[in-house]
Design a protein around this motif. Structure first.
Motif, PDB file in Angstrom:
ATOM      1  N   ILE A 159      -3.606   0.745  10.851  1.00  0.00           N
ATOM      2  CA  ILE A 159      -2.370  -0.015  11.040  1.00  0.00           C
ATOM      3  C   ILE A 159      -1.992   0.036  12.524  1.00  0.00           C
ATOM      4  O   ILE A 159      -1.075   0.746  12.931  1.00  0.00           O
ATOM      5  CB  ILE A 159      -1.246   0.510  10.130  1.00  0.00           C
ATOM      6  CG1 ILE A 159      -1.719   0.540   8.679  1.00  0.00           C
ATOM      7  CG2 ILE A 159      -0.003  -0.363  10.248  1.00  0.00           C
ATOM      8  CD1 ILE A 159      -0.762   1.214   7.726  1.00  0.00           C
ATOM      9  N   ASP A 188      -3.797  -5.567   3.752  1.00  0.00           N
ATOM     10  CA  ASP A 188      -2.402  -5.971   3.599  1.00  0.00           C
ATOM     11  C   ASP A 188      -1.527  -4.724   3.616  1.00  0.00           C
ATOM     12  O   ASP A 188      -1.113  -4.221   2.568  1.00  0.00           O
ATOM     13  CB  ASP A 188      -2.206  -6.747   2.295  1.00  0.00           C
ATOM     14  CG  ASP A 188      -0.849  -7.416   2.213  1.00  0.00           C
ATOM     15  OD1 ASP A 188       0.055  -7.074   3.007  1.00  0.00           O
ATOM     16  OD2 ASP A 188      -0.677  -8.292   1.341  1.00  0.00           O
ATOM     17  N   THR A 234       1.522  -4.178   4.362  1.00  0.00           N
ATOM     18  CA  THR A 234       2.861  -4.318   3.781  1.00  0.00           C
ATOM     19  C   THR A 234       2.804  -4.133   2.277  1.00  0.00           C
ATOM     20  O   THR A 234       3.610  -3.407   1.695  1.00  0.00           O
ATOM     21  CB  THR A 234       3.456  -5.701   4.125  1.00  0.00           C
ATOM     22  OG1 THR A 234       3.469  -5.847   5.543  1.00  0.00           O
ATOM     23  CG2 THR A 234       4.859  -5.853   3.586  1.00  0.00           C
ATOM     24  N   GLU A 235       1.850  -4.756   1.647  1.00  0.00           N
ATOM     25  CA  GLU A 235       1.666  -4.623   0.199  1.00  0.00           C
ATOM     26  C   GLU A 235       1.306  -3.183  -0.154  1.00  0.00           C
ATOM     27  O   GLU A 235       1.849  -2.606  -1.107  1.00  0.00           O
ATOM     28  CB  GLU A 235       0.570  -5.578  -0.278  1.00  0.00           C
ATOM     29  CG  GLU A 235       0.420  -5.659  -1.768  1.00  0.00           C
ATOM     30  CD  GLU A 235       1.494  -6.500  -2.458  1.00  0.00           C
ATOM     31  OE1 GLU A 235       1.452  -6.574  -3.685  1.00  0.00           O
ATOM     32  OE2 GLU A 235       2.373  -7.062  -1.787  1.00  0.00           O
ATOM     33  N   ARG A 268       2.046  -0.443   1.508  1.00  0.00           N
ATOM     34  CA  ARG A 268       3.218   0.417   1.685  1.00  0.00           C
ATOM     35  C   ARG A 268       4.182   0.280   0.508  1.00  0.00           C
ATOM     36  O   ARG A 268       4.785   1.249   0.075  1.00  0.00           O
ATOM     37  CB  ARG A 268       3.937   0.090   3.000  1.00  0.00           C
ATOM     38  CG  ARG A 268       3.351   0.825   4.186  1.00  0.00           C
ATOM     39  CD  ARG A 268       4.256   0.763   5.396  1.00  0.00           C
ATOM     40  NE  ARG A 268       4.553  -0.579   5.844  1.00  0.00           N
ATOM     41  CZ  ARG A 268       3.837  -1.268   6.730  1.00  0.00           C
ATOM     42  NH1 ARG A 268       2.783  -0.726   7.271  1.00  0.00           N
ATOM     43  NH2 ARG A 268       4.183  -2.482   7.080  1.00  0.00           N
ATOM     44  N   TRP A 269       4.320  -0.959  -0.012  1.00  0.00           N
ATOM     45  CA  TRP A 269       5.222  -1.162  -1.148  1.00  0.00           C
ATOM     46  C   TRP A 269       4.769  -0.316  -2.331  1.00  0.00           C
ATOM     47  O   TRP A 269       5.563   0.388  -2.961  1.00  0.00           O
ATOM     48  CB  TRP A 269       5.267  -2.648  -1.543  1.00  0.00           C
ATOM     49  CG  TRP A 269       6.361  -2.925  -2.536  1.00  0.00           C
ATOM     50  CD1 TRP A 269       7.635  -3.309  -2.259  1.00  0.00           C
ATOM     51  CD2 TRP A 269       6.275  -2.802  -3.971  1.00  0.00           C
ATOM     52  NE1 TRP A 269       8.347  -3.438  -3.427  1.00  0.00           N
ATOM     53  CE2 TRP A 269       7.535  -3.129  -4.498  1.00  0.00           C
ATOM     54  CE3 TRP A 269       5.258  -2.443  -4.846  1.00  0.00           C
ATOM     55  CZ2 TRP A 269       7.811  -3.131  -5.848  1.00  0.00           C
ATOM     56  CZ3 TRP A 269       5.536  -2.436  -6.211  1.00  0.00           C
ATOM     57  CH2 TRP A 269       6.794  -2.772  -6.701  1.00  0.00           C
ATOM     58  N   TRP A 300      15.628   2.108  -0.415  1.00  0.00           N
ATOM     59  CA  TRP A 300      14.456   1.323  -0.809  1.00  0.00           C
ATOM     60  C   TRP A 300      14.741   0.598  -2.121  1.00  0.00           C
ATOM     61  O   TRP A 300      14.429  -0.583  -2.270  1.00  0.00           O
ATOM     62  CB  TRP A 300      13.239   2.243  -0.958  1.00  0.00           C
ATOM     63  CG  TRP A 300      11.973   1.518  -1.253  1.00  0.00           C
ATOM     64  CD1 TRP A 300      11.160   0.875  -0.363  1.00  0.00           C
ATOM     65  CD2 TRP A 300      11.350   1.337  -2.536  1.00  0.00           C
ATOM     66  NE1 TRP A 300      10.087   0.318  -1.005  1.00  0.00           N
ATOM     67  CE2 TRP A 300      10.175   0.584  -2.345  1.00  0.00           C
ATOM     68  CE3 TRP A 300      11.689   1.742  -3.829  1.00  0.00           C
ATOM     69  CZ2 TRP A 300       9.333   0.229  -3.386  1.00  0.00           C
ATOM     70  CZ3 TRP A 300      10.850   1.387  -4.868  1.00  0.00           C
ATOM     71  CH2 TRP A 300       9.687   0.642  -4.645  1.00  0.00           C
ATOM     72  N   PRO A 344       9.811 -11.044  -0.411  1.00  0.00           N
ATOM     73  CA  PRO A 344       8.526 -10.355  -0.558  1.00  0.00           C
ATOM     74  C   PRO A 344       8.250  -9.957  -2.011  1.00  0.00           C
ATOM     75  O   PRO A 344       7.157  -9.492  -2.337  1.00  0.00           O
ATOM     76  CB  PRO A 344       8.664  -9.120   0.332  1.00  0.00           C
ATOM     77  CG  PRO A 344      10.119  -8.910   0.486  1.00  0.00           C
ATOM     78  CD  PRO A 344      10.775 -10.248   0.346  1.00  0.00           C
TER      79      PRO A 344
END
Length: 164
Positions: free
Chosen positions: A62, A111, A113-114, A116-117, A141, A159
């Protein structure tokens, strides 16, 4: 490449473009040659090797888009994700199966961001199963997820996805 000097990095890139379009004069070419200017920018393989060094140092792929130690590496990583998305939907892309394989070998996050979610989701699930009260970190969160869900349900950009 020019730590902390994004303007210089852009200028160097512009000189290469001008050279390839023959819109740079002989005197400028001569001056740049005298200081050992590299007219050809780093290859994919060279950036890949730089990324491996980054992974060794930081433990992930990252790289910030504007990574001050190596702005070109941040752009390289961003472009690989973009090219991969194009590749996935069948559009023309400069990424190959071999490049994908090499990036996967070093744990490339396609991805982040995905990813981390789902990491946060797993943390929250484990935390709730532990019986401990929810901390401020998880509370914020959770509130963000509720807001994103509300936007998603009424058709606004969010998102949130059906899977989430």
């Amino acid at each position: 490449k020019y730590a902390g000097n994004n303007e210089l990095t852009e200028w160097v890139s512009d000189q290469r473009v001008c050279y390839s379009q023959t819109s740079i004069n002989y005197e400028q070419i001569k001056l740049l040659n005298e200081i050992g200017f590299e007219w050809v920018k780093a290859s994919w393989e060279e950036r890949y090797e730089e990324l491996k060094v980054y992974v060794h140092e930081f433990g992930n792929t990252i790289v910030p888009r504007r990574y001050s130690k190596n702005t070109a590496l941040g752009k390289f990583v961003s472009r690989q994700r973009y090219f991969y998305k194009q590749f996935q939907i069948g559009e023309k892309s400069s990424i190959s199966d071999e490049k994908i394989r090499l990036l996967n070998e070093i744990g490339f996050e396609w991805d982040p961001t995905e990813n981390r979610w789902y990491e946060r989701y797993d943390e929250l699930k484990a935390h709730l199963n532990s019986g401990c009260p929810i901390s401020d970190k998880f509370h914020r969160w959770n509130e963000t997820q509720r807001l994103n869900y509300s936007k998603y349900k009424i058709g606004f950009k969010s998102p949130m996805t059906e899977k989430r």
